[in-house]
Design a protein around this motif. Structure first.
Motif, PDB file in Angstrom:
ATOM      1  N   SER A  36      46.263  27.268  65.956  1.00 40.04           N
ATOM      2  CA  SER A  36      46.518  28.737  66.556  1.00 40.04           C
ATOM      3  C   SER A  36      46.168  29.245  64.297  1.00 40.04           C
ATOM      4  CB  SER A  36      47.991  29.361  66.182  1.00 40.04           C
ATOM      5  OG  SER A  36      49.228  28.334  65.669  1.00 40.04           O
ATOM      6  N   ALA A  37      46.250  30.403  64.296  1.00 35.11           N
ATOM      7  CA  ALA A  37      45.671  31.163  63.225  1.00 35.11           C
ATOM      8  C   ALA A  37      46.622  31.208  62.678  1.00 35.11           C
ATOM      9  CB  ALA A  37      44.063  31.458  63.374  1.00 35.11           C
ATOM     10  N   ILE A  38      46.467  32.266  61.370  1.00 32.61           N
ATOM     11  CA  ILE A  38      46.897  32.815  60.215  1.00 32.61           C
ATOM     12  C   ILE A  38      46.473  32.678  58.913  1.00 32.61           C
ATOM     13  CG2 ILE A  38      48.688  31.541  59.309  1.00 32.61           C
ATOM     14  CD1 ILE A  38      51.087  32.704  60.015  1.00 32.61           C
ATOM     15  N   ALA A  39      46.805  34.276  58.864  1.00 26.28           N
ATOM     16  CA  ALA A  39      45.904  34.814  57.207  1.00 26.28           C
ATOM     17  C   ALA A  39      47.154  35.121  57.354  1.00 26.28           C
ATOM     18  CB  ALA A  39      45.110  35.881  57.727  1.00 26.28           C
ATOM     19  N   LEU A  40      46.759  35.551  55.095  1.00 29.07           N
ATOM     20  CA  LEU A  40      48.576  35.238  54.399  1.00 29.07           C
ATOM     21  C   LEU A  40      47.567  35.780  53.523  1.00 29.07           C
ATOM     22  CD1 LEU A  40      50.554  32.227  54.903  1.00 29.07           C
ATOM     23  CD2 LEU A  40      50.985  34.939  56.022  1.00 29.07           C
ATOM     24  N   GLY A  41      48.816  37.208  52.245  1.00 27.23           N
ATOM     25  CA  GLY A  41      48.093  37.287  51.487  1.00 27.23           C
ATOM     26  C   GLY A  41      49.537  37.087  50.914  1.00 27.23           C
ATOM     27  N   ARG A  42      49.736  37.206  49.313  1.00 25.02           N
ATOM     28  CA  ARG A  42      51.026  37.435  48.416  1.00 25.02           C
ATOM     29  C   ARG A  42      51.842  37.776  48.823  1.00 25.02           C
ATOM     30  NH1 ARG A  42      50.598  36.143  43.122  1.00 25.02           N
ATOM     31  NH2 ARG A  42      52.611  36.110  43.264  1.00 25.02           N
ATOM     32  N   ASN A  43      52.901  37.486  48.614  1.00 23.76           N
ATOM     33  CA  ASN A  43      53.624  38.733  49.288  1.00 23.76           C
ATOM     34  C   ASN A  43      54.005  38.963  50.461  1.00 23.76           C
ATOM     35  OD1 ASN A  43      55.770  39.049  46.782  1.00 23.76           O
ATOM     36  ND2 ASN A  43      54.067  40.144  45.825  1.00 23.76           N
ATOM     37  N   PHE A  44      53.480  38.049  51.756  1.00 27.27           N
ATOM     38  CA  PHE A  44      53.630  37.930  53.024  1.00 27.27           C
ATOM     39  C   PHE A  44      54.988  38.213  53.233  1.00 27.27           C
ATOM     40  CE2 PHE A  44      52.995  33.560  51.826  1.00 27.27           C
ATOM     41  CZ  PHE A  44      54.056  33.272  52.967  1.00 27.27           C
ATOM     42  N   ARG A  45      55.170  38.909  54.748  1.00 26.62           N
ATOM     43  CA  ARG A  45      55.707  39.331  54.555  1.00 26.62           C
ATOM     44  C   ARG A  45      56.778  39.022  56.794  1.00 26.62           C
ATOM     45  NH1 ARG A  45      57.761  37.583  50.976  1.00 26.62           N
ATOM     46  NH2 ARG A  45      59.392  39.156  49.569  1.00 26.62           N
ATOM     47  N   LEU A  85      44.065  32.096  52.979  1.00 29.12           N
ATOM     48  CA  LEU A  85      44.999  32.615  51.821  1.00 29.12           C
ATOM     49  C   LEU A  85      43.810  33.672  51.545  1.00 29.12           C
ATOM     50  CD1 LEU A  85      46.798  29.153  50.595  1.00 29.12           C
ATOM     51  CD2 LEU A  85      47.457  31.163  52.428  1.00 29.12           C
ATOM     52  N   ASN A  86      44.515  34.916  51.994  1.00 27.12           N
ATOM     53  CA  ASN A  86      43.384  36.022  51.034  1.00 27.12           C
ATOM     54  C   ASN A  86      43.523  36.123  49.792  1.00 27.12           C
ATOM     55  OD1 ASN A  86      42.940  36.300  53.679  1.00 27.12           O
ATOM     56  ND2 ASN A  86      44.801  37.620  53.424  1.00 27.12           N
ATOM     57  N   GLU A  87      44.675  35.409  48.637  1.00 23.22           N
ATOM     58  CA  GLU A  87      44.022  34.720  46.948  1.00 23.22           C
ATOM     59  C   GLU A  87      44.874  33.830  47.177  1.00 23.22           C
ATOM     60  OE1 GLU A  87      46.896  38.038  46.088  1.00 23.22           O
ATOM     61  OE2 GLU A  87      47.419  38.606  48.482  1.00 23.22           O
ATOM     62  N   THR A  88      44.936  33.401  45.397  1.00 17.26           N
ATOM     63  CA  THR A  88      45.273  31.923  45.171  1.00 17.26           C
ATOM     64  C   THR A  88      46.722  32.232  45.225  1.00 17.26           C
ATOM     65  OG1 THR A  88      43.290  31.586  43.638  1.00 17.26           O
ATOM     66  CG2 THR A  88      45.783  30.949  43.940  1.00 17.26           C
TER      67      THR A  88
END
Length: 164
Positions: A36-45, A85-88
């Motif tokens: 499975s794959a997931i992309a996350l940015g900061r403050n994800f919900r 991760l779309n950002e650090t």
């Protein structure tokens, strides 16, 4: 009538509903090593975000990691999950847990710039957990078992705060 023409006639007579049923049956019957794959940015919900999977396999995590430092357990060669991760992230906490006390999960994370993280028993002396700063990029995650060829269901929980 040759075999090829016979198959064409029989497939045409089955209809789309039957073909879809056959395809679904084959998909359910075949073992799934799909990740499975997931992309996350900061403050994800929601936080935590959770992914489900089946851990274990027959390849040592140490060999997959390329290092022996705290890389215990066995998994399949294909990672269970890919996390982009779309950002650090100043802190990203990864925690693996399951409901059967007889299963003993371990964790391997490989990321950009040679990042290799191995975890085992950091949370409550039983579950693999890692929390650290992670740079932007793509990470492969393997969930292993302490015993070779032992398979079990698990949950991978991802959070921007340390989970307990």
């Amino acid at each position: 009538m040759d075999i090829y023409k016979n198959c064409q006639v029989n497939m045409a007579n089955l209809g789309w509903g039957a073909l879809v049923g056959i395809a679904a049956t084959l998909a359910i019957a075949s073992p799934s090593f799909a990740q499975s794959a997931i992309a996350l940015g900061r403050n994800f919900r929601p936080d935590p975000a959770t992914l489900q999977g089946n851990g274990g396999g027959n390849v040592s995590l140490a060999s997959l990691a390329g290092i022996a430092d705290n890389c215990r357990g066995f998994a399949n060669t294909t990672p269970n999950h890919t996390i982009t991760l779309n950002e650090t992230f100043p802190l990203l906490d990864l925690l693996v847990y399951n409901s059967n006390v007889n299963d003993d999960p371990t964790l391997l994370v490989k990321g950009p710039n040679g990042i290799v993280i191995c975890a085992d028993d950091e949370s409550s002396g039983r579950y693999p957990q890692t929390n650290r700063r992670l740079p932007k990029g793509t990470y492969q995650v393997w969930v292993g078992s302490k015993s070779v060829n032992q398979s079990f269901p698990y949950t991978l929980s991802l959070s921007e705060i340390v989970q307990k």
